[in-house]
Design a protein around this motif. Sequence first.
Motif, PDB file in Angstrom:
ATOM      1  N   ASN A 193     -34.017  55.276  96.286  1.00  0.00           N
ATOM      2  CA  ASN A 193     -34.340  56.510  95.574  1.00  0.00           C
ATOM      3  C   ASN A 193     -34.863  56.128  94.188  1.00  0.00           C
ATOM      4  O   ASN A 193     -34.973  54.946  93.849  1.00  0.00           O
ATOM      5  N   ASP A 194     -35.165  57.111  93.392  1.00  0.00           N
ATOM      6  CA  ASP A 194     -35.720  56.829  92.058  1.00  0.00           C
ATOM      7  C   ASP A 194     -34.750  56.033  91.191  1.00  0.00           C
ATOM      8  O   ASP A 194     -35.164  55.167  90.401  1.00  0.00           O
ATOM      9  N   LYS A 195     -33.477  56.289  91.356  1.00  0.00           N
ATOM     10  CA  LYS A 195     -32.469  55.630  90.527  1.00  0.00           C
ATOM     11  C   LYS A 195     -32.287  54.155  90.908  1.00  0.00           C
ATOM     12  O   LYS A 195     -31.967  53.324  90.050  1.00  0.00           O
ATOM     13  N   SER A 196     -32.506  53.815  92.182  1.00  0.00           N
ATOM     14  CA  SER A 196     -32.302  52.427  92.623  1.00  0.00           C
ATOM     15  C   SER A 196     -33.559  51.582  92.460  1.00  0.00           C
ATOM     16  O   SER A 196     -33.501  50.353  92.589  1.00  0.00           O
ATOM     17  N   GLY A 197     -34.709  52.201  92.218  1.00  0.00           N
ATOM     18  CA  GLY A 197     -35.940  51.452  91.990  1.00  0.00           C
ATOM     19  C   GLY A 197     -36.612  51.003  93.275  1.00  0.00           C
ATOM     20  O   GLY A 197     -36.254  51.417  94.380  1.00  0.00           O
ATOM     21  N   GLU A 198     -37.606  50.122  93.138  1.00  0.00           N
ATOM     22  CA  GLU A 198     -38.375  49.625  94.275  1.00  0.00           C
ATOM     23  C   GLU A 198     -37.718  48.372  94.862  1.00  0.00           C
ATOM     24  O   GLU A 198     -37.421  47.428  94.134  1.00  0.00           O
ATOM     25  N   TRP A 199     -37.533  48.382  96.183  1.00  0.00           N
ATOM     26  CA  TRP A 199     -36.910  47.258  96.883  1.00  0.00           C
ATOM     27  C   TRP A 199     -37.849  46.714  97.954  1.00  0.00           C
ATOM     28  O   TRP A 199     -38.529  47.478  98.639  1.00  0.00           O
ATOM     29  N   THR A 200     -37.878  45.378  98.095  1.00  0.00           N
ATOM     30  CA  THR A 200     -38.679  44.765  99.154  1.00  0.00           C
ATOM     31  C   THR A 200     -37.827  44.379 100.358  1.00  0.00           C
ATOM     32  O   THR A 200     -38.343  43.899 101.362  1.00  0.00           O
TER      33      THR A 200
ATOM     34  N   ASP B 262     -33.672  36.542 105.042  1.00  0.00           N
ATOM     35  CA  ASP B 262     -34.978  35.872 104.965  1.00  0.00           C
ATOM     36  C   ASP B 262     -35.176  35.086 103.659  1.00  0.00           C
ATOM     37  O   ASP B 262     -36.264  34.583 103.395  1.00  0.00           O
ATOM     38  N   ASN B 263     -34.110  34.993 102.863  1.00  0.00           N
ATOM     39  CA  ASN B 263     -34.144  34.249 101.595  1.00  0.00           C
ATOM     40  C   ASN B 263     -35.136  34.812 100.577  1.00  0.00           C
ATOM     41  O   ASN B 263     -35.540  34.105  99.649  1.00  0.00           O
ATOM     42  N   HIS B 264     -35.532  36.085 100.731  1.00  0.00           N
ATOM     43  CA  HIS B 264     -36.427  36.647  99.713  1.00  0.00           C
ATOM     44  C   HIS B 264     -35.625  36.999  98.458  1.00  0.00           C
ATOM     45  O   HIS B 264     -34.418  37.241  98.520  1.00  0.00           O
ATOM     46  N   GLU B 265     -36.307  37.008  97.313  1.00  0.00           N
ATOM     47  CA  GLU B 265     -35.651  37.257  96.038  1.00  0.00           C
ATOM     48  C   GLU B 265     -36.125  38.563  95.419  1.00  0.00           C
ATOM     49  O   GLU B 265     -37.277  38.961  95.586  1.00  0.00           O
ATOM     50  N   GLU B 266     -35.215  39.214  94.715  1.00  0.00           N
ATOM     51  CA  GLU B 266     -35.535  40.446  93.994  1.00  0.00           C
ATOM     52  C   GLU B 266     -34.816  40.428  92.646  1.00  0.00           C
ATOM     53  O   GLU B 266     -33.814  39.725  92.468  1.00  0.00           O
ATOM     54  N   GLU B 267     -35.338  41.218  91.706  1.00  0.00           N
ATOM     55  CA  GLU B 267     -34.700  41.378  90.404  1.00  0.00           C
ATOM     56  C   GLU B 267     -34.409  42.850  90.182  1.00  0.00           C
ATOM     57  O   GLU B 267     -35.306  43.699  90.300  1.00  0.00           O
ATOM     58  N   HIS B 268     -33.152  43.164  89.895  1.00  0.00           N
ATOM     59  CA  HIS B 268     -32.745  44.550  89.652  1.00  0.00           C
ATOM     60  C   HIS B 268     -31.650  44.576  88.597  1.00  0.00           C
ATOM     61  O   HIS B 268     -31.014  43.546  88.322  1.00  0.00           O
ATOM     62  N   THR B 269     -31.416  45.743  88.049  1.00  0.00           N
ATOM     63  CA  THR B 269     -30.295  45.906  87.131  1.00  0.00           C
ATOM     64  C   THR B 269     -29.009  46.098  87.934  1.00  0.00           C
ATOM     65  O   THR B 269     -29.044  46.395  89.143  1.00  0.00           O
ATOM     66  N   VAL B 270     -27.884  45.933  87.264  1.00  0.00           N
ATOM     67  CA  VAL B 270     -26.590  46.172  87.896  1.00  0.00           C
ATOM     68  C   VAL B 270     -26.527  47.596  88.443  1.00  0.00           C
ATOM     69  O   VAL B 270     -26.095  47.828  89.572  1.00  0.00           O
ATOM     70  N   GLY B 271     -26.984  48.555  87.638  1.00  0.00           N
ATOM     71  CA  GLY B 271     -26.952  49.953  88.063  1.00  0.00           C
ATOM     72  C   GLY B 271     -27.819  50.208  89.283  1.00  0.00           C
ATOM     73  O   GLY B 271     -27.433  50.966  90.187  1.00  0.00           O
ATOM     74  N   GLU B 272     -29.012  49.590  89.327  1.00  0.00           N
ATOM     75  CA  GLU B 272     -29.899  49.772  90.485  1.00  0.00           C
ATOM     76  C   GLU B 272     -29.281  49.176  91.750  1.00  0.00           C
ATOM     77  O   GLU B 272     -29.389  49.761  92.836  1.00  0.00           O
ATOM     78  N   PHE B 273     -28.643  48.027  91.627  1.00  0.00           N
ATOM     79  CA  PHE B 273     -28.022  47.403  92.794  1.00  0.00           C
ATOM     80  C   PHE B 273     -26.889  48.274  93.331  1.00  0.00           C
ATOM     81  O   PHE B 273     -26.785  48.490  94.551  1.00  0.00           O
ATOM     82  N   ILE B 274     -26.048  48.774  92.442  1.00  0.00           N
ATOM     83  CA  ILE B 274     -24.951  49.640  92.885  1.00  0.00           C
ATOM     84  C   ILE B 274     -25.497  50.890  93.567  1.00  0.00           C
ATOM     85  O   ILE B 274     -25.021  51.312  94.630  1.00  0.00           O
ATOM     86  N   GLU B 275     -26.534  51.476  92.995  1.00  0.00           N
ATOM     87  CA  GLU B 275     -27.133  52.679  93.578  1.00  0.00           C
ATOM     88  C   GLU B 275     -27.703  52.394  94.964  1.00  0.00           C
ATOM     89  O   GLU B 275     -27.528  53.186  95.900  1.00  0.00           O
ATOM     90  N   PHE B 276     -28.398  51.280  95.125  1.00  0.00           N
ATOM     91  CA  PHE B 276     -28.966  50.916  96.422  1.00  0.00           C
ATOM     92  C   PHE B 276     -27.864  50.717  97.459  1.00  0.00           C
ATOM     93  O   PHE B 276     -27.971  51.188  98.609  1.00  0.00           O
ATOM     94  N   CYS B 277     -26.800  50.024  97.063  1.00  0.00           N
ATOM     95  CA  CYS B 277     -25.704  49.786  97.987  1.00  0.00           C
ATOM     96  C   CYS B 277     -25.035  51.075  98.434  1.00  0.00           C
ATOM     97  O   CYS B 277     -24.593  51.198  99.583  1.00  0.00           O
ATOM     98  N   VAL B 278     -24.963  52.045  97.539  1.00  0.00           N
ATOM     99  CA  VAL B 278     -24.248  53.291  97.833  1.00  0.00           C
ATOM    100  C   VAL B 278     -25.172  54.351  98.442  1.00  0.00           C
ATOM    101  O   VAL B 278     -24.852  54.947  99.471  1.00  0.00           O
ATOM    102  N   ASN B 279     -26.320  54.581  97.822  1.00  0.00           N
ATOM    103  CA  ASN B 279     -27.179  55.701  98.224  1.00  0.00           C
ATOM    104  C   ASN B 279     -28.547  55.289  98.765  1.00  0.00           C
ATOM    105  O   ASN B 279     -29.357  56.157  99.110  1.00  0.00           O
ATOM    106  N   GLY B 280     -28.834  53.997  98.803  1.00  0.00           N
ATOM    107  CA  GLY B 280     -30.100  53.550  99.377  1.00  0.00           C
ATOM    108  C   GLY B 280     -31.267  53.690  98.428  1.00  0.00           C
ATOM    109  O   GLY B 280     -31.115  53.677  97.203  1.00  0.00           O
TER     110      GLY B 280
END
Length: 422
Positions: free
Chosen positions: A235-242, A215-233
């Motif tokens: 959670n507190d470590k990956s931060g807030e995702w839209t 949908d071409n939406h944009e987000e800003e995250h740290t490298v660590g948060e992105f890796i965490e989201f990709c691996v574990n979805g």
Amino acid sequence: PAEPKFKGALCQIYVRSAPYGGSDKSNNGHRYDSIPFANGMITAGMSCQLIHYTHEDAAGMSCQLIHYTHEEHDKFFELCKCFDFIIVRCNPGQIKAEGGDQQKFDDGMRAIRKLGKQVWPSPDVMEKMGAKDALCKVANMNIGLPDTLAYYSEEEFAAGFKKTMAFQPRVIKQNRGSSGEGIWIIKLKEGNYCSSFGERCCEDGEKLMLMEANDNHEEEHTVGEFIEFCVNGRNDKSGEWTSKGVGKYLEGGKEAGGQLVDQRFCPRIVEGELRYNCVGDALVGIIHKKPKEGGISAVGGTGSIYTYYGPEEAKFKNLTEGFLKKDLPLVMPALDLPDEPIPLWWTTDFILSSPEGTPAEEEKWIVGEFNCSCVGISRCLAAYCKDDTPNACYDDISSEDKAEADRYGKLMGEKALGILSK
């Protein structure tokens, strides 16, 4: 025909819990684009009749449009043994939505294939062509990029991504998503890329600018948060995702399709992608898909602009000749499918990777995706039911679009007959 050269069936599924039987159905319960497939087989001398297969009616006619019902799994595959070929037209996710087991269905089709019968496309072809790591297997062809990497574990992903991301903007693609979900275009917020690959690796706290292709939406995250989201979805470590997705792209491991592909970002994607529509080894049409202004993805529903070209379009001659004559004969062996024919109806999406100013005859287009998993015939879209057209049928398709769809079907029949006659 009274004496068909070969007998076949086109397999569909009717989702009883879904409106209209699924988002791909006409008012007769069949897929909206089944008629060109069936008529194409008939024109080639292979009979085809439009009937439903259900547990109440197991008539074994010479070539049928049949519906898979998971309650009658064994009876269905006994029926399949009566045919010389099966054309599978079950949309991804529909067997599960109907209460069935996709793996059980796939194993049934593999058993039919082992009997020496053609299955178009077979589960192995759909899996290996559709998997994102197919891009790694064609990386050294004219249509590939040599710095395309695949990750199957958290450790591989974290180490590899931190190195590639430090060097240049990247595209990270999950394996399981559709319509651009889980495909991320990523840049360093500070733009502090190193001058040579491997010179440095990103730190967990570095900021990323991400755009998701669905949908071409944009987000800003740290490298660590992105890796965490990709691996574990989430959670507190990956931060807030839209994102509409849930992450966990490596879940289940390689055997379950858990993988991520890391590819160089090609900035000229904003000029659009090319979709090559193919019947076997023949190109039948080209679609140029240009993203909405300010966007990167040209996925349908994002405001992208589609322009249609014939297979002989001069401006893409370099790509067309290179792909069809040089690379295509190598694709199936490269994907570990040396004994499988090229799918009857499939697409390849290409992205322009050359820098601006490159002469047309020298432009390099690279594969973004192969797709042979129930690709629709867009010329037939007027025949599928939705809320504002609940009684849509084949007669709603314009004469021009019907003629083009019939041309595709006739060519499919010719290609199928050629393969079956070997």
